[in-house]
Design a protein around this motif. Structure first.
Motif, PDB file in Angstrom:
ATOM      1  N   GLU A   1       0.815  -1.208   0.000  1.00 46.09           N
ATOM      2  CA  GLU A   1       0.000   0.000   0.000  1.00 46.09           C
ATOM      3  C   GLU A   1       0.856   1.269   0.000  1.00 46.09           C
ATOM      4  OE1 GLU A   1      -3.962  -1.451   2.232  1.00 46.09           O
ATOM      5  OE2 GLU A   1      -2.379  -0.795   3.601  1.00 46.09           O
TER       6      GLU A   1
ATOM      7  N   PHE B   1      -2.965  -0.594  -3.036  1.00 48.71           N
ATOM      8  CA  PHE B   1      -3.738   0.583  -2.611  1.00 48.71           C
ATOM      9  C   PHE B   1      -2.880   1.823  -2.782  1.00 48.71           C
ATOM     10  CE2 PHE B   1      -4.696   3.794   0.583  1.00 48.71           C
ATOM     11  CZ  PHE B   1      -6.060   3.944   0.460  1.00 48.71           C
TER      12      PHE B   1
ATOM     13  N   ASP C   1      -3.395   6.226  -2.058  1.00 48.16           N
ATOM     14  CA  ASP C   1      -4.207   7.424  -1.867  1.00 48.16           C
ATOM     15  C   ASP C   1      -3.407   8.638  -2.346  1.00 48.16           C
ATOM     16  OD1 ASP C   1      -2.458   8.169   0.163  1.00 48.16           O
ATOM     17  OD2 ASP C   1      -3.836   7.660   1.791  1.00 48.16           O
ATOM     18  N   SER C   2      -3.856   9.840  -2.022  1.00 40.89           N
ATOM     19  CA  SER C   2      -3.233  11.026  -2.610  1.00 40.89           C
ATOM     20  C   SER C   2      -1.798  11.257  -2.117  1.00 40.89           C
ATOM     21  CB  SER C   2      -4.090  12.267  -2.359  1.00 40.89           C
ATOM     22  OG  SER C   2      -3.969  12.700  -1.022  1.00 40.89           O
TER      23      SER C   2
ATOM     24  N   MET D   1      -7.114  11.712 -11.664  1.00 42.11           N
ATOM     25  CA  MET D   1      -7.688  12.797 -10.885  1.00 42.11           C
ATOM     26  C   MET D   1      -6.692  13.932 -10.683  1.00 42.11           C
ATOM     27  SD  MET D   1      -9.665  11.998  -7.374  1.00 42.11           S
ATOM     28  CE  MET D   1     -10.767  10.793  -8.023  1.00 42.11           C
TER      29      MET D   1
ATOM     30  N   GLU E   1      -2.793   4.532   9.892  1.00 38.02           N
ATOM     31  CA  GLU E   1      -3.624   4.801   8.709  1.00 38.02           C
ATOM     32  C   GLU E   1      -4.121   3.494   8.084  1.00 38.02           C
ATOM     33  OE1 GLU E   1      -1.007   8.801   7.958  1.00 38.02           O
ATOM     34  OE2 GLU E   1      -0.736   7.091   6.619  1.00 38.02           O
ATOM     35  N   SER E   2      -3.243   2.505   8.010  1.00 37.68           N
ATOM     36  CA  SER E   2      -3.652   1.237   7.394  1.00 37.68           C
ATOM     37  C   SER E   2      -4.682   0.526   8.284  1.00 37.68           C
ATOM     38  CB  SER E   2      -2.448   0.335   7.123  1.00 37.68           C
ATOM     39  OG  SER E   2      -1.777   0.035   8.319  1.00 37.68           O
TER      40      SER E   2
ATOM     41  N   ARG F   1      -8.094   1.954   7.562  1.00 34.30           N
ATOM     42  CA  ARG F   1      -8.652   1.439   6.291  1.00 34.30           C
ATOM     43  C   ARG F   1      -9.204   0.027   6.472  1.00 34.30           C
ATOM     44  NH1 ARG F   1      -3.837   3.839   4.234  1.00 34.30           N
ATOM     45  NH2 ARG F   1      -2.821   1.820   4.019  1.00 34.30           N
TER      46      ARG F   1
ATOM     47  N   ILE G   1     -13.103   0.056  -1.887  1.00 33.96           N
ATOM     48  CA  ILE G   1     -11.881   0.805  -2.199  1.00 33.96           C
ATOM     49  C   ILE G   1     -12.138   2.314  -2.074  1.00 33.96           C
ATOM     50  CG2 ILE G   1     -10.203   1.380  -4.011  1.00 33.96           C
ATOM     51  CD1 ILE G   1     -10.530  -1.550  -4.987  1.00 33.96           C
ATOM     52  N   ASP G   2     -13.296   2.759  -2.579  1.00 32.80           N
ATOM     53  CA  ASP G   2     -13.648   4.186  -2.479  1.00 32.80           C
ATOM     54  C   ASP G   2     -13.660   4.645  -1.017  1.00 32.80           C
ATOM     55  OD1 ASP G   2     -13.976   4.169  -5.182  1.00 32.80           O
ATOM     56  OD2 ASP G   2     -16.141   4.484  -5.178  1.00 32.80           O
TER      57      ASP G   2
ATOM     58  N   LYS H   1     -12.364   3.153   1.677  1.00 39.43           N
ATOM     59  CA  LYS H   1     -11.029   3.040   2.287  1.00 39.43           C
ATOM     60  C   LYS H   1     -10.162   4.237   1.913  1.00 39.43           C
ATOM     61  CE  LYS H   1      -8.698  -0.954   2.273  1.00 39.43           C
ATOM     62  NZ  LYS H   1      -8.189  -2.237   1.737  1.00 39.43           N
ATOM     63  N   THR H   2     -10.238   4.641   0.634  1.00 39.78           N
ATOM     64  CA  THR H   2      -9.403   5.742   0.172  1.00 39.78           C
ATOM     65  C   THR H   2      -9.813   7.044   0.852  1.00 39.78           C
ATOM     66  OG1 THR H   2      -9.261   4.610  -1.961  1.00 39.78           O
ATOM     67  CG2 THR H   2      -8.445   6.865  -1.884  1.00 39.78           C
TER      68      THR H   2
ATOM     69  N   SER I   1      -8.692   7.025   4.419  1.00 41.26           N
ATOM     70  CA  SER I   1      -7.238   7.214   4.455  1.00 41.26           C
ATOM     71  C   SER I   1      -6.880   8.699   4.336  1.00 41.26           C
ATOM     72  CB  SER I   1      -6.616   6.428   3.294  1.00 41.26           C
ATOM     73  OG  SER I   1      -5.254   6.210   3.513  1.00 41.26           O
ATOM     74  N   GLU I   2      -7.572   9.395   3.437  1.00 35.11           N
ATOM     75  CA  GLU I   2      -7.311  10.829   3.231  1.00 35.11           C
ATOM     76  C   GLU I   2      -7.656  11.636   4.492  1.00 35.11           C
ATOM     77  OE1 GLU I   2      -5.794  11.839   0.691  1.00 35.11           O
ATOM     78  OE2 GLU I   2      -6.165  10.370  -0.871  1.00 35.11           O
TER      79      GLU I   2
ATOM     80  N   GLY J   1      -6.335  15.673  -1.222  1.00 38.35           N
ATOM     81  CA  GLY J   1      -7.069  14.882  -0.224  1.00 38.35           C
ATOM     82  C   GLY J   1      -8.573  15.095  -0.249  1.00 38.35           C
TER      83      GLY J   1
ATOM     84  N   VAL K   1     -10.252  13.932  -3.476  1.00 38.40           N
ATOM     85  CA  VAL K   1     -10.457  12.483  -3.500  1.00 38.40           C
ATOM     86  C   VAL K   1     -11.669  12.114  -2.640  1.00 38.40           C
ATOM     87  CG1 VAL K   1      -9.455  10.270  -2.783  1.00 38.40           C
ATOM     88  CG2 VAL K   1      -8.050  11.915  -4.033  1.00 38.40           C
TER      89      VAL K   1
ATOM     90  N   ALA L   1     -14.809  13.005  -4.469  1.00 37.23           N
ATOM     91  CA  ALA L   1     -15.055  12.174  -5.647  1.00 37.23           C
ATOM     92  C   ALA L   1     -15.517  10.766  -5.271  1.00 37.23           C
ATOM     93  CB  ALA L   1     -13.788  12.100  -6.503  1.00 37.23           C
ATOM     94  N   PHE L   2     -14.998  10.245  -4.156  1.00 39.53           N
ATOM     95  CA  PHE L   2     -15.240   8.839  -3.827  1.00 39.53           C
ATOM     96  C   PHE L   2     -16.443   8.624  -2.914  1.00 39.53           C
ATOM     97  CE2 PHE L   2     -10.707   7.042  -4.703  1.00 39.53           C
ATOM     98  CZ  PHE L   2     -10.812   7.494  -6.005  1.00 39.53           C
TER      99      PHE L   2
END
Lengths: 118, 148
Positions: free
Chosen positions: A18, A52, A54-55, A90, B24-25, B28, B46-47, B49-50, B53-54, B116, B119, B122-123
């Motif tokens: 990840e 995985f 992220d940003s 994105m 962080e993990s 998620r 996935i959306d 989780k992302t 995470s942000e 961040g 995202v 969007a998700f």
């Protein structure tokens, strides 16, 4: 986890697992070190094992792109999954990083010149 | 018997964690486990989780500026909609609209992309950001899980 290969002045960075804020910092540090150690120009990312992102990954990749450009090189990525590609798109990363479905390193591998190191 | 449908499941989980990047993990994984009872689409997981995470990363880097603190995660499931609230007692955000602009970052020197909130927007289906200077920030996000 990250491991490295090289071909001439191309550093090949294979990332597994990840990419988040925690791991991105670690990857940045080890890529910087290896890039300098082998006096590299280009960076080729192997994303096949990335599960995985992220940003934080965007920031890490843009940082490496800037570095490569500074040394007259380019950044490539292969094995980018559909999910990770969404993050690329994105942020516009796909416009500055050359993404390939095929491994640009294939030709290197055929010559048997790529050696992966831990 | 047989009256309870999958979409009626109601559940709530609250987590408190140290504001450390290695958590962080865990955040998620926790949210993925939380929604798993609904047998969701992989893409929805996935959306979510992302987005989590942000928000957790923001709390650690910006809320607490990498100093010790606690991140609060509240997960709620109602009628197939997940509501995720990520809260910190950190420094707060000066200008929320600016913070949410794509590519805006208060820490460019740390290779932050400033993506961040973009995202998260969007998700997830909805996002509300509440913040008070010196008091902390709360991000509330919802997403309707797709029927499989």
């Amino acid at each position: 986890m990250i491991s490295f290969g090289r071909d001439g002045r191309s550093l090949i960075a294979r990332i597994e697992g990840e990419i988040d804020h925690h791991t991105a910092d670690e990857f940045k540090t080890s890529i910087e070190k290896e890039y300098g150690r082998i006096n590299a120009k280009n960076i080729i990312f192997d994303f096949t094992g990335v599960t995985f992102m992220d940003s934080s990954g965007i920031g890490m990749l843009i940082g490496r792109y800037k570095k490569a450009v500074e040394y007259g090189g380019s950044v490539y990525a292969f094995g980018v999954s559909k999910e990770v590609f969404r993050i690329f798109e994105m942020s516009g990363l796909h416009k500055i990083i050359k993404i390939s479905d095929e491994e640009p390193a294939d030709n290197l591998k055929k010559g048997g010149r790529v050696k992966w190191v831990k | 018997m047989g009256e309870i449908t999958e979409n009626k499941v109601e559940n709530r989980v609250r987590i408190e964690m140290d504001a450390k990047s290695r958590n962080e993990s865990f955040a998620r994984l926790a949210v993925a486990a939380f929604v798993s009872e609904l047998d969701p689409l992989v893409s929805d997981v996935i959306d979510i989780k992302t987005a989590v995470s942000e928000a957790v990363t923001n709390a650690i880097i910006h809320g607490y500026e990498d100093s010790p603190g606690t991140v609060y995660i509240d997960l709620k499931l109602t009628d197939g909609v997940i509501t995720v609230t990520i809260k910190d007692d950190g420094v707060g955000i000066d200008d929320i609209s600016r913070a949410m602009e794509p590519l805006y970052t208060s820490k460019p020197e740390e290779e932050r992309s400033g993506m961040g909130f973009t995202v998260m927007e969007a998700f997830m289906d909805s996002i509300i950001v509440r913040s008070e200077k010196g008091r902390g920030t709360e991000v509330i996000m919802t997403k309707k899980l797709s029927d499989v």
